[in-house]
Design a protein around this motif. Sequence first.
Motif, mmCIF file in Angstrom:
data_model
loop_
_atom_site.group_PDB
_atom_site.id
_atom_site.type_symbol
_atom_site.label_atom_id
_atom_site.label_comp_id
_atom_site.label_asym_id
_atom_site.label_seq_id
_atom_site.Cartn_x
_atom_site.Cartn_y
_atom_site.Cartn_z
ATOM 1 N N VAL A 53 55.532 11.120 27.233
ATOM 2 C CA VAL A 53 55.553 10.855 28.603
ATOM 3 C C VAL A 53 54.034 10.761 29.136
ATOM 4 C CG1 VAL A 53 56.288 11.854 30.647
ATOM 5 C CG2 VAL A 53 57.743 12.139 28.757
ATOM 6 N N ALA A 54 53.194 11.762 28.680
ATOM 7 C CA ALA A 54 51.808 11.754 29.443
ATOM 8 C C ALA A 54 51.090 10.448 28.957
ATOM 9 C CB ALA A 54 51.258 12.833 28.822
ATOM 10 N N ASN A 60 52.594 10.814 36.033
ATOM 11 C CA ASN A 60 53.721 11.717 35.994
ATOM 12 C C ASN A 60 53.213 13.131 35.569
ATOM 13 O OD1 ASN A 60 56.250 13.026 35.901
ATOM 14 N ND2 ASN A 60 57.301 10.866 35.498
ATOM 15 N N PRO A 61 53.232 14.240 36.234
ATOM 16 C CA PRO A 61 52.878 15.563 35.754
ATOM 17 C C PRO A 61 53.783 16.332 34.874
ATOM 18 C CG PRO A 61 53.894 15.508 37.968
ATOM 19 C CD PRO A 61 53.845 14.330 37.730
ATOM 20 N N ILE A 62 54.975 15.483 34.577
ATOM 21 C CA ILE A 62 55.974 16.238 33.672
ATOM 22 C C ILE A 62 55.464 16.329 32.180
ATOM 23 C CG2 ILE A 62 58.408 16.065 32.672
ATOM 24 C CD1 ILE A 62 59.369 15.199 35.547
ATOM 25 N N GLY A 63 55.027 15.228 31.947
ATOM 26 C CA GLY A 63 54.414 15.077 30.491
ATOM 27 C C GLY A 63 53.219 15.995 30.441
ATOM 28 N N GLY A 125 58.325 13.058 38.863
ATOM 29 C CA GLY A 125 57.068 13.732 38.880
ATOM 30 C C GLY A 125 57.093 13.971 40.159
ATOM 31 N N ARG A 126 57.767 13.944 41.292
ATOM 32 C CA ARG A 126 57.432 14.204 42.741
ATOM 33 C C ARG A 126 58.621 15.146 43.208
ATOM 34 N NH1 ARG A 126 56.816 8.383 42.860
ATOM 35 N NH2 ARG A 126 54.755 7.955 43.024
ATOM 36 N N LEU A 127 58.244 15.777 44.228
ATOM 37 C CA LEU A 127 59.327 16.733 44.867
ATOM 38 C C LEU A 127 60.487 15.844 45.461
ATOM 39 C CD1 LEU A 127 56.981 19.354 46.547
ATOM 40 C CD2 LEU A 127 58.384 19.857 44.489
ATOM 41 N N PRO A 128 61.702 16.337 45.295
ATOM 42 C CA PRO A 128 62.918 15.573 46.091
ATOM 43 C C PRO A 128 62.700 15.236 47.612
ATOM 44 C CG PRO A 128 63.557 17.509 44.963
ATOM 45 C CD PRO A 128 62.147 17.557 44.917
#
Length: 142
Positions: A53-54, A60-63, A125-128
Amino acid sequence: MTAPRLAWALWALTVIGLAVALALPSAEADEDIWSLVASFVFALSFATVGALVASRRRENPIGWIMCAAGLSYAIGGASISYVESTLAGGDDDLLETVADWVSGWVWMLGIGPAATFLLLLFPSGRLPSPRWRPVARAAAGA
């Protein structure tokens, strides 16, 4: 260093940490094999998905969270294996003390952000919505 190289370097460090944890002889090798297998599967799967992902979506901070979770579990596994491998020696040197200290808290760096921010930030990767900012701040503070 570019984002894909950094992501795969973190993955490589995770694999090296897991290899070190496997290579060190353990005083309790047969007692908790399923816990060891579960930790290795967790660390390697998080690091692999995180690197994928990264390297493709660097914004995107998830990776990056997943890479950090895998790496922290690999560091924790290596430090626990080191401490267990030196238990038979009886000497309490500084490196063993530091490894014991690291193994006591480093797992929280892996499970804390993964349990909170992956759920908060998935999938974009963002808040809802902006209303979730207090929850994210409380999670970061905790």
